[in-house]
Write a protein that holds these residues in place. Structure first.
Motif, mmCIF file in Angstrom:
data_model
loop_
_atom_site.group_PDB
_atom_site.id
_atom_site.type_symbol
_atom_site.label_atom_id
_atom_site.label_comp_id
_atom_site.label_asym_id
_atom_site.label_seq_id
_atom_site.Cartn_x
_atom_site.Cartn_y
_atom_site.Cartn_z
ATOM 1 N N LYS A 16 0.901 -1.162 -0.091
ATOM 2 C CA LYS A 16 -0.032 -0.089 0.077
ATOM 3 C C LYS A 16 0.872 1.107 -0.021
ATOM 4 N N SER A 17 0.583 2.175 -0.965
ATOM 5 C CA SER A 17 1.395 3.516 -1.022
ATOM 6 C C SER A 17 0.213 4.671 -0.343
ATOM 7 N N ILE A 18 0.853 5.763 -0.385
ATOM 8 C CA ILE A 18 0.315 6.998 -0.046
ATOM 9 C C ILE A 18 0.751 7.895 -1.268
ATOM 10 N N LYS A 19 -0.128 8.641 -1.934
ATOM 11 C CA LYS A 19 0.391 9.448 -2.949
ATOM 12 C C LYS A 19 -0.061 11.014 -2.467
ATOM 13 N N LEU A 20 1.015 11.865 -2.164
ATOM 14 C CA LEU A 20 0.642 13.072 -1.543
ATOM 15 C C LEU A 20 0.570 14.093 -2.418
ATOM 16 N N PRO A 21 -0.139 15.378 -2.029
ATOM 17 C CA PRO A 21 -0.531 16.203 -2.968
ATOM 18 C C PRO A 21 0.490 16.715 -3.924
ATOM 19 N N ASN A 22 1.522 16.628 -3.774
ATOM 20 C CA ASN A 22 2.825 17.089 -4.545
ATOM 21 C C ASN A 22 3.354 15.998 -5.548
ATOM 22 N N GLY A 23 2.503 14.716 -5.620
ATOM 23 C CA GLY A 23 2.957 13.862 -6.304
ATOM 24 C C GLY A 23 3.774 12.858 -5.949
ATOM 25 N N SER A 24 4.564 13.112 -4.772
ATOM 26 C CA SER A 24 5.216 11.964 -4.278
ATOM 27 C C SER A 24 4.767 11.024 -3.858
ATOM 28 N N VAL A 25 5.269 9.992 -3.810
ATOM 29 C CA VAL A 25 4.621 8.536 -3.172
ATOM 30 C C VAL A 25 5.552 8.095 -2.049
ATOM 31 N N ARG A 26 4.659 7.861 -0.776
ATOM 32 C CA ARG A 26 5.233 7.146 0.301
ATOM 33 C C ARG A 26 4.755 5.981 0.713
ATOM 34 N N ILE A 27 5.521 4.953 1.457
ATOM 35 C CA ILE A 27 5.006 3.797 1.689
ATOM 36 C C ILE A 27 5.224 3.640 3.132
ATOM 37 N N ARG A 28 4.338 3.529 4.183
ATOM 38 C CA ARG A 28 4.406 3.101 5.387
ATOM 39 C C ARG A 28 5.439 2.173 5.798
ATOM 40 N N ARG A 29 6.408 2.114 7.007
ATOM 41 C CA ARG A 29 7.220 0.977 6.915
ATOM 42 C C ARG A 29 6.253 -0.183 7.528
ATOM 43 N N SER A 30 5.341 0.041 8.515
ATOM 44 C CA SER A 30 4.445 -1.009 8.821
ATOM 45 C C SER A 30 3.477 -1.724 7.435
ATOM 46 N N ASP A 31 3.343 -1.036 6.485
ATOM 47 C CA ASP A 31 2.711 -1.487 5.268
ATOM 48 C C ASP A 31 3.696 -2.342 4.473
ATOM 49 N N LEU A 32 4.704 -2.044 4.480
ATOM 50 C CA LEU A 32 6.096 -2.739 3.618
ATOM 51 C C LEU A 32 6.198 -4.108 4.583
ATOM 52 N N THR A 33 6.255 -3.726 5.765
ATOM 53 C CA THR A 33 6.653 -5.029 6.689
ATOM 54 C C THR A 33 5.555 -6.101 6.463
ATOM 55 N N ARG A 34 4.250 -5.604 6.527
ATOM 56 C CA ARG A 34 3.043 -6.554 6.549
ATOM 57 C C ARG A 34 2.877 -7.058 4.912
ATOM 58 N N TRP A 35 3.435 -6.358 3.996
ATOM 59 C CA TRP A 35 3.518 -6.799 2.534
ATOM 60 C C TRP A 35 4.443 -7.969 2.527
ATOM 61 N N LEU A 36 5.745 -7.676 3.056
ATOM 62 C CA LEU A 36 6.760 -8.657 3.073
ATOM 63 C C LEU A 36 6.246 -9.831 3.711
ATOM 64 N N GLU A 37 5.738 -9.795 4.648
ATOM 65 C CA GLU A 37 5.388 -11.087 5.570
ATOM 66 C C GLU A 37 4.236 -12.067 5.019
ATOM 67 N N MET A 38 3.226 -11.365 4.136
ATOM 68 C CA MET A 38 2.561 -11.894 3.539
ATOM 69 C C MET A 38 2.983 -12.662 2.507
ATOM 70 N N ARG A 39 4.210 -12.553 1.832
ATOM 71 C CA ARG A 39 4.992 -13.161 0.966
ATOM 72 C C ARG A 39 5.885 -14.353 1.224
ATOM 73 N N GLU A 40 6.005 -14.471 2.592
ATOM 74 C CA GLU A 40 6.752 -15.622 3.239
ATOM 75 C C GLU A 40 6.271 -16.830 3.108
ATOM 76 N N GLU A 41 7.144 -17.743 2.750
ATOM 77 C CA GLU A 41 6.575 -19.203 2.377
ATOM 78 C C GLU A 41 7.144 -19.932 3.417
ATOM 79 N N ALA A 42 6.396 -20.906 3.851
ATOM 80 C CA ALA A 42 6.914 -21.780 5.169
ATOM 81 C C ALA A 42 7.829 -22.768 4.193
ATOM 82 N N ALA A 43 8.899 -23.151 4.997
ATOM 83 C CA ALA A 43 10.094 -23.867 4.565
ATOM 84 C C ALA A 43 9.559 -25.559 4.545
#
Length: 73
Positions: free
Chosen positions: A46-73
């Motif tokens: 998930k990302s946030i588009k600021l009024p000036n056009g810049s995009v930011r990603i919250r650390r918590s959203d990046l962490t959650r996104w990565l965790e959802m992609r983990e595979e069990a060994a």
């Protein structure tokens, strides 16, 4: 005599770090074009588009996104 206002003893929550796209692609080790393709296909974090056009990603959203992609060994 009136008493001074009481201070709240609640601890403030730390702010969720806002990452730029260059910070994110460096951290996850993918080319910028790949990250933009993921965003376009709605497969990136998930990302946030600021009024000036810049995009930011919250650390918590990046962490959650990565965790959802983990595979069990």
């Amino acid at each position: 005599m009136p008493q001074p206002p009481r201070r709240s003893l609640a601890v403030a929550k730390p702010r969720d770090e806002m990452l730029t796209i260059p910070q994110v692609v460096e951290e996850i080790g993918v080319p910028r074009a790949t990250f933009y393709r993921w965003r376009q296909c709605k497969k990136g974090p998930k990302s946030i588009k600021l009024p000036n056009g810049s995009v930011r990603i919250r650390r918590s959203d990046l962490t959650r996104w990565l965790e959802m992609r983990e595979e069990a060994a």
